[in-house]
Enzyme design. Structure first.
Site, PDB file in Angstrom:
ATOM      1  N   CYS A 126       0.721  -1.130   0.039  1.00 28.71           N
ATOM      2  CA  CYS A 126       0.046  -0.014   0.105  1.00 28.71           C
ATOM      3  C   CYS A 126       0.953   1.293  -0.079  1.00 28.71           C
ATOM      4  O   CYS A 126       1.828   1.149   0.126  1.00 28.71           O
ATOM      5  CB  CYS A 126      -0.932   0.109   1.219  1.00 28.71           C
ATOM      6  SG  CYS A 126      -0.300   0.041   2.658  1.00 28.71           S
ATOM      7  N   CYS A 149      -2.139   1.387  -4.613  1.00 36.19           N
ATOM      8  CA  CYS A 149      -0.727   2.035  -5.197  1.00 36.19           C
ATOM      9  C   CYS A 149      -0.390   0.766  -6.497  1.00 36.19           C
ATOM     10  O   CYS A 149       0.805   0.994  -6.511  1.00 36.19           O
ATOM     11  CB  CYS A 149       0.334   2.081  -4.279  1.00 36.19           C
ATOM     12  SG  CYS A 149       0.681   0.464  -3.422  1.00 36.19           S
ATOM     13  N   CYS A 203       3.917  -0.306  -8.592  1.00 35.73           N
ATOM     14  CA  CYS A 203       4.369  -1.668  -8.492  1.00 35.73           C
ATOM     15  C   CYS A 203       4.873  -2.379  -9.890  1.00 35.73           C
ATOM     16  O   CYS A 203       3.921  -2.339 -10.896  1.00 35.73           O
ATOM     17  CB  CYS A 203       3.331  -2.772  -7.916  1.00 35.73           C
ATOM     18  SG  CYS A 203       3.822  -4.280  -7.341  1.00 35.73           S
TER      19      CYS A 203
END
Length: 134
Positions: free
Chosen positions: A12, A86, A90
């Site tokens: 996160c 988020c 990534c």
């Protein structure tokens, strides 16, 4: 732990609430049958004390955890990558399983509003683990 265990990475933004709670549940409910990592795209200075309190009510101690920055090697080493708000931060590697969980950020919320978030995370982690460990 053995290197052949399935590995889950929870990510996160601040790595101070949602991902820490998910990692706490996965480590506890996975009972040594899964490797668990958590990280944040912009980690906070410390874990959210209300998240710690909510998890303590569930019998899981996450007070000793520290937010950490998302590392490419963590993604590379994981079988499953769970993002919470988020996903675009990534890195994507072929052969990995990616899921984006839409879960409210508990930052700044009172404990009464964090408990349902905690319970939602527990249900999602339980379902995830049922498909990974036998």
């Amino acid at each position: 732990m053995s290197d052949d265990l399935p590995s889950i990475l929870f990510v996160c933004v601040h790595n101070a609430g949602r991902s820490q709670m998910a990692a706490g549940f996965a480590a506890t409910l996975g009972a040594g049958q899964v490797r668990v990592l958590s990280a944040g795209s912009e980690p906070a200075d410390r874990i959210n004390p209300i998240a710690v309190e909510a998890m303590a009510e569930a019998g899981i101690d996450i007070a000793g955890t520290q937010p950490r920055v998302l590392a490419v090697d963590d993604v590379r080493a994981s079988d499953v990558v769970i993002t919470m708000g988020c996903g675009d931060a990534c890195p994507i590697f072929p052969g990995k399983r990616y899921e984006d969980w839409e879960i409210t950020d508990p930052a700044g919320l009172p404990i009464d509003e964090v408990r349902p978030i905690r319970d939602d995370i527990e249900q999602r982690v339980t379902a995830l683990l049922s498909g990974l460990v036998g």
